[in-house]
Each structure stands twice: as C-alpha cells, then as structure tokens.
Design a protein around this motif. Structure first.
Motif, mmCIF file in Angstrom:
data_model
loop_
_atom_site.group_PDB
_atom_site.id
_atom_site.type_symbol
_atom_site.label_atom_id
_atom_site.label_comp_id
_atom_site.label_asym_id
_atom_site.label_seq_id
_atom_site.Cartn_x
_atom_site.Cartn_y
_atom_site.Cartn_z
ATOM 1 N N GLY A 115 -8.774 8.365 -6.913
ATOM 2 C CA GLY A 115 -8.027 7.945 -5.741
ATOM 3 C C GLY A 115 -6.974 6.891 -5.974
ATOM 4 N N TYR A 116 -6.672 6.577 -7.238
ATOM 5 C CA TYR A 116 -5.635 5.598 -7.536
ATOM 6 C C TYR A 116 -4.792 6.082 -8.703
ATOM 7 C CZ TYR A 116 -8.889 4.367 -11.263
ATOM 8 O OH TYR A 116 -9.727 4.431 -12.356
ATOM 9 N N GLU A 117 -3.624 5.488 -8.842
ATOM 10 C CA GLU A 117 -2.747 5.703 -9.989
ATOM 11 C C GLU A 117 -2.231 4.322 -10.369
ATOM 12 O OE1 GLU A 117 -0.650 8.201 -12.810
ATOM 13 O OE2 GLU A 117 -2.206 8.701 -11.354
ATOM 14 N N PRO B 296 0.832 -1.191 0.000
ATOM 15 C CA PRO B 296 0.000 0.000 0.000
ATOM 16 C C PRO B 296 0.872 1.248 0.000
ATOM 17 C CG PRO B 296 -0.875 -1.613 1.528
ATOM 18 C CD PRO B 296 0.444 -2.140 1.043
ATOM 19 N N ALA B 297 0.628 2.117 -0.956
ATOM 20 C CA ALA B 297 1.454 3.305 -1.106
ATOM 21 C C ALA B 297 0.618 4.405 -1.714
ATOM 22 C CB ALA B 297 2.666 3.005 -1.988
ATOM 23 N N ALA B 298 1.116 5.611 -1.586
ATOM 24 C CA ALA B 298 0.429 6.758 -2.174
ATOM 25 C C ALA B 298 1.408 7.529 -3.024
ATOM 26 C CB ALA B 298 -0.158 7.650 -1.086
ATOM 27 N N SER B 299 0.916 8.071 -4.135
ATOM 28 C CA SER B 299 1.743 8.893 -5.001
ATOM 29 C C SER B 299 1.847 10.297 -4.416
ATOM 30 C CB SER B 299 1.126 8.947 -6.396
ATOM 31 O OG SER B 299 -0.106 9.653 -6.347
ATOM 32 N N ALA B 300 2.613 11.125 -5.095
ATOM 33 C CA ALA B 300 2.778 12.503 -4.626
ATOM 34 C C ALA B 300 1.443 13.229 -4.568
ATOM 35 C CB ALA B 300 3.750 13.242 -5.532
ATOM 36 N N SER B 301 0.499 12.818 -5.408
ATOM 37 C CA SER B 301 -0.811 13.469 -5.433
ATOM 38 C C SER B 301 -1.747 12.936 -4.359
ATOM 39 C CB SER B 301 -1.464 13.262 -6.805
ATOM 40 O OG SER B 301 -1.747 11.881 -7.012
ATOM 41 N N GLY B 302 -1.299 11.904 -3.637
ATOM 42 C CA GLY B 302 -2.151 11.304 -2.619
ATOM 43 C C GLY B 302 -2.928 10.115 -3.115
ATOM 44 N N ALA B 303 -2.879 9.813 -4.405
ATOM 45 C CA ALA B 303 -3.581 8.649 -4.958
ATOM 46 C C ALA B 303 -2.846 7.367 -4.579
ATOM 47 C CB ALA B 303 -3.663 8.768 -6.475
ATOM 48 N N ARG B 304 -3.596 6.296 -4.397
ATOM 49 C CA ARG B 304 -2.987 5.011 -4.078
ATOM 50 C C ARG B 304 -2.396 4.406 -5.347
ATOM 51 N NH1 ARG B 304 -4.311 3.721 1.063
ATOM 52 N NH2 ARG B 304 -3.420 1.644 0.854
ATOM 53 N N ASP C 274 -4.549 -5.106 2.017
ATOM 54 C CA ASP C 274 -4.956 -3.869 2.670
ATOM 55 C C ASP C 274 -6.355 -3.481 2.171
ATOM 56 O OD1 ASP C 274 -5.003 -0.641 2.170
ATOM 57 O OD2 ASP C 274 -4.108 -1.198 4.100
ATOM 58 N N PRO C 275 -7.315 -3.299 3.060
ATOM 59 C CA PRO C 275 -8.700 -3.025 2.626
ATOM 60 C C PRO C 275 -8.820 -1.810 1.718
ATOM 61 C CG PRO C 275 -8.649 -3.570 4.962
ATOM 62 C CD PRO C 275 -7.222 -3.407 4.541
ATOM 63 N N GLU C 276 -8.102 -0.750 2.004
ATOM 64 C CA GLU C 276 -8.212 0.439 1.164
ATOM 65 C C GLU C 276 -7.540 0.246 -0.187
ATOM 66 O OE1 GLU C 276 -10.151 3.060 1.743
ATOM 67 O OE2 GLU C 276 -10.776 1.837 3.451
ATOM 68 N N GLN C 277 -6.469 -0.552 -0.214
ATOM 69 C CA GLN C 277 -5.820 -0.873 -1.483
ATOM 70 C C GLN C 277 -6.759 -1.706 -2.351
ATOM 71 O OE1 GLN C 277 -2.977 0.492 -2.093
ATOM 72 N NE2 GLN C 277 -2.042 -0.570 -3.829
#
Length: 455
Positions: free
Chosen positions: A87-89, A50-58, A346-349
């Motif tokens: 919300g994703y990339e 689980p990770a986020a980009s610079a924009s906050g997208a997963r 990860d549930p959010e992933q």
C-alpha cells in the motif's frame, strides 16, 4: 572507505520510471544511483503531502544519509519492500552525510516540509527530540505491524527513548570491531583450536599477539588510522574507556568523567602507535589499504568495512575488540528510523509509514550481508544470519555497545568528536602528555555544556 566518516557526494534516488524491456526496477534504480551525482535539488526536499501513485499506493518520502555501498544496499531494500505491495511506494532522497543532513532535517521539521520517515543516528536523537523536531512513535500501532520492544536488545531500544516516549526505532548497530587476517594469524601461531583468534584478555597479551603478527607481515601487526579524523580517534578511545567500566556523564553543567580511566586508555593507545604494532601517523585510508593488502594482521574498524574486506580476496574473520580492561565494551552507533515532526499528519499516511518501517526491519537480512548488525533480533536469531560469517562472530558486539555520551552536541556527524581531535591528536601523534590532552578535551566539552541547545 568508511561511509560514516567520508562523504564526497550524495545522490537523490527518485521513483524509478517503468523499466524497459529486459530491465528490472531494481536494475534501473541501482543504475541511477551509480550514474547520478550531487545532492538533492531544493525542489525535491519538500515533504510529501498525502498522495497516491498511479497504482493506488500511497507515496512516502524517505530521507537518509547513506551512500556508497550502504546507499546501494538501502536502495535494494527499499525496492524490495516497495515490491511487497503493502500500500505504499517509498521514494528516497539521499543527502550529504553529517552536518548538512541534520541541518536540512531540522529545517524541514521547523518549516512544515518534513519527509514521512527519516534515518538518524541514534546518538543524535537526544539533540533533536527535546526541540520538538521529531514525533514519537505510537508503539501500539507499531505492534500491529509486528514490531515491539521485545524484538530489540535492551540498550539499542532504550537509546531511542526520551522522557517515556520512543523517538527512534533502530535499523541496526554498527560497532567498532576488530578484523583479522586468518593466514597471518595462523602463521603467527595465535589461532585457537576452533580456527578463530585465541582469546586475548590483557593489554600485554594484545601487544604480544600484534608483534607476533608483525613478524609475519614484516610491516605492522595492527592497522589503525586516525590522523585528522576525530571519529576514528574517539571510537577506539571510548571503547577502551568503557572497558574500564568508566562513565562519561554530560547531564550537568560540567562533564563528570573518570580521568584515571581516560589516561590509562590514551597511554595504551600510545603503546599501540609505536611504529611496529601500528604506524604512529596513519590516516583511515592508509589503514584500509594496509590491511587489505596483507601488510598487517589485525584492523580496528567499523563493521561497514566488511564488503571491502571480502572483496580484497583475503581470508579474514572478525570479532568484538578484545576485552583488555575488565569490562566488555564497544563503541557503536545505530541508524534509526524517525518521524520528523508534522503538525497535522494524515493518519493513513502515517499508517503507511509504519508499515514501510516494519517491512524494512523484517527484511533486513540484506543489510546484515553488508556488515551492519540488524537491530531486529528475529533476523539475528535466524539460521540465515547465523550462517553469515564473519557477521555472526562479531554480532555479540551489539550486546556490549556504548553510544556517545548524551548531550545536544554529541553523536555521529556532530562537532563533539572534532573537539577530541583538536585537543587529543597530539597525544596520539607526538606522545604528548595524556592527562593534559584529556583535560583540554574536558574543558572544551564544558564550554559546550554551558550553551543552550540551539534546536
């Protein structure tokens, strides 16, 4: 060239850097796909934590085996849905078609380095899900994003199910169909009042139409390439076999088949390969070239060849292969979304993965433009799709499709169709006894049935 059979090179599409002046992100991505060769480096095959980009997208890891025109179209679709800001990339990793892809996917699932989402052929799910290599879809969660069973044709949805759980969600169906040259058909006098090919309802009538077209082209009435290509051989055989209403059951210790239907199908194919209707010894590339240069009137091929046909400059149309033996049927497979196994997702992933798949399905008109029939029926039912020709003319093939017989060793990119090549090619090429060739194939299949699923 058929991207589902030939795969000279595969590419890795990494997340694009911010575009320079005057370049869109899509142009950057498509440019990198065209310029970079080779398969994914080993270091890029790890599944994403689980990770986020610079924009906050997963950040989502997305694996598939689509190259050539399909790969470029998929890159465009991913770029489009990434741009929805949901919300994703998603980052694509594109691997070599066939056994290399499925081997890496299995190893990633076993080794705890799975991608978030992966494309599989629907025909391969039966060999992977029982071994715990795939996680089932949460249909309630999927429905939150507007994707439900009712959005799919029954047989397409059912192919992703196993023991009461859904292990794949189809993106498309890509059946074996018949393209035809409208100018040749017109000169041969075989068009109906609607400007499409007049109905063909029997083997003899098909031969008559093909010979009428051969009289126009001076070469062949039909292009069909099979030499050295078990997939092409099987696609046509299984279409005719299923048109006999015959079953091919691999659920037991021995294959249960309809030998009479098999022999009748093979003997009709021998009639086609007479040097006049179609060449007796053509490979796939020869068939493509022949049809695209106007040297035949009809072409047995997959829907993925539509861009090539359109680029040829010919006036073409397409339809399901005519029902010659009583039961409408077409061989097909589907590209389908799967969730490679993760021990502790990860549930959010996972939620972001569901959103990504839903977005691809709901924006798959571009996939239809390239020839594939979208599995998500609201796209097929839309005015935009119905205006696509010849896609709308062959879309009914999805309602009569037949996947490979279900077993751990069948499906696109497996050895099953190679067994057909090894045992039956002489029937096609040399006019060898159809019954003997089919018997040899069944014996080879029975050898595999006696072995356990290695995964």
């Amino acid at each position: 060239m058929d991207p589902h059979r030939y795969a000279p090179r595969r590419l890795t599409a990494a997340a694009a850097a911010p575009p320079g002046p005057g370049l869109t992100r899509r142009q950057m991505l498509l440019g990198s796909l065209a310029a970079v060769g080779g398969v994914a480096a080993a270091s890029s095959l790890a599944g994403c934590a689980p990770a986020a980009s610079a924009s906050g997208a997963r950040e989502l890891a997305y694996w598939h085996l689509l190259s050539g025109g399909d790969g470029i179209n998929m890159a465009g679709l991913v770029e489009d849905v990434n741009g929805l800001d949901h919300g994703y990339e998603a980052t694509q990793t594109v691997l070599a078609w066939g056994a290399p892809y499925y081997t890496k996917l299995a190893m990633a699932s076993v080794g705890g380095r799975s991608p978030d989402v992966a494309i599989m052929h629907a025909s391969r799910v039966a060999g992977y899900a029982p071994g715990g290599l795939l996680d089932p879809w949460d249909l309630d969660l999927l429905a939150e994003f507007g994707v439900e069973e009712s959005n799919f044709l029954e047989r397409v949805w059912a192919k992703g199910g196993l023991e009461g759980e859904q292990f794949s969600i189809a993106l498309d169906s890509h059946p074996f169909v018949m393209m035809y040259n409208l100018d040749v058909a017109d000169q041969a006098g075989v068009l109906g009042s609607d400007g499409q090919l007049a109905p063909i309802e029997s083997p003899d009538q098909f031969l008559e139409v093909a010979r009428a077209m051969q009289a126009v082209t001076g070469k062949h009435g039909l292009s069909y390439g099979y030499l050295g290509d078990g997939a092409q051989m099987w696609r046509l055989f299984y279409t005719f076999y299923k048109q006999h209403g015959a079953d091919f059951d691999l659920s037991g210790e021995k294959a249960v088949v309809d030998k009479d239907a098999a022999v009748a199908s093979l003997e009709f194919i021998q009639q086609l390969l007479d040097g006049t209707v179609a060449t007796a010894s053509g490979d796939y590339g020869t068939a493509v070239s022949e049809f695209m240069s106007g040297e035949s009137g009809m072409f047995f091929t997959g829907v993925w060849e539509l861009p090539t046909a359109k680029n040829s400059g010919l006036s073409i149309d397409a339809q399901p292969i005519p029902t010659l033996f009583g039961t409408p049927a077409a061989y097909a497979d589907s590209h389908a979304f799967t969730l490679p196994h993760q021990s502790t997702p990860d549930p959010e992933q996972r939620r972001a993965s569901y959103q990504f798949v839903a977005d691809l399905l709901q924006n798959s008109l571009g996939w239809a433009e390239a020839g594939h029939i979208p599995a998500y029926q609201p796209i097929v039912d839309s005015p935009d799709y119905q205006a696509l020709l010849p896609q709308a003319h062959y879309a009914p093939a999805a309602e009569i499709l037949n996947y490979d017989p279900e077993a751990w060793f069948t499906g696109s990119g497996s050895d099953f169709q190679n067994y057909f090549l090894e045992t039956v090619q002489s029937v096609y090429l040399n006019g060898s006894d159809a019954a003997a060739g089919f018997d040899a194939f069944v014996r080879r299949v029975d050898v595999q049935l006696a072995k356990p699923n290695p995964v």
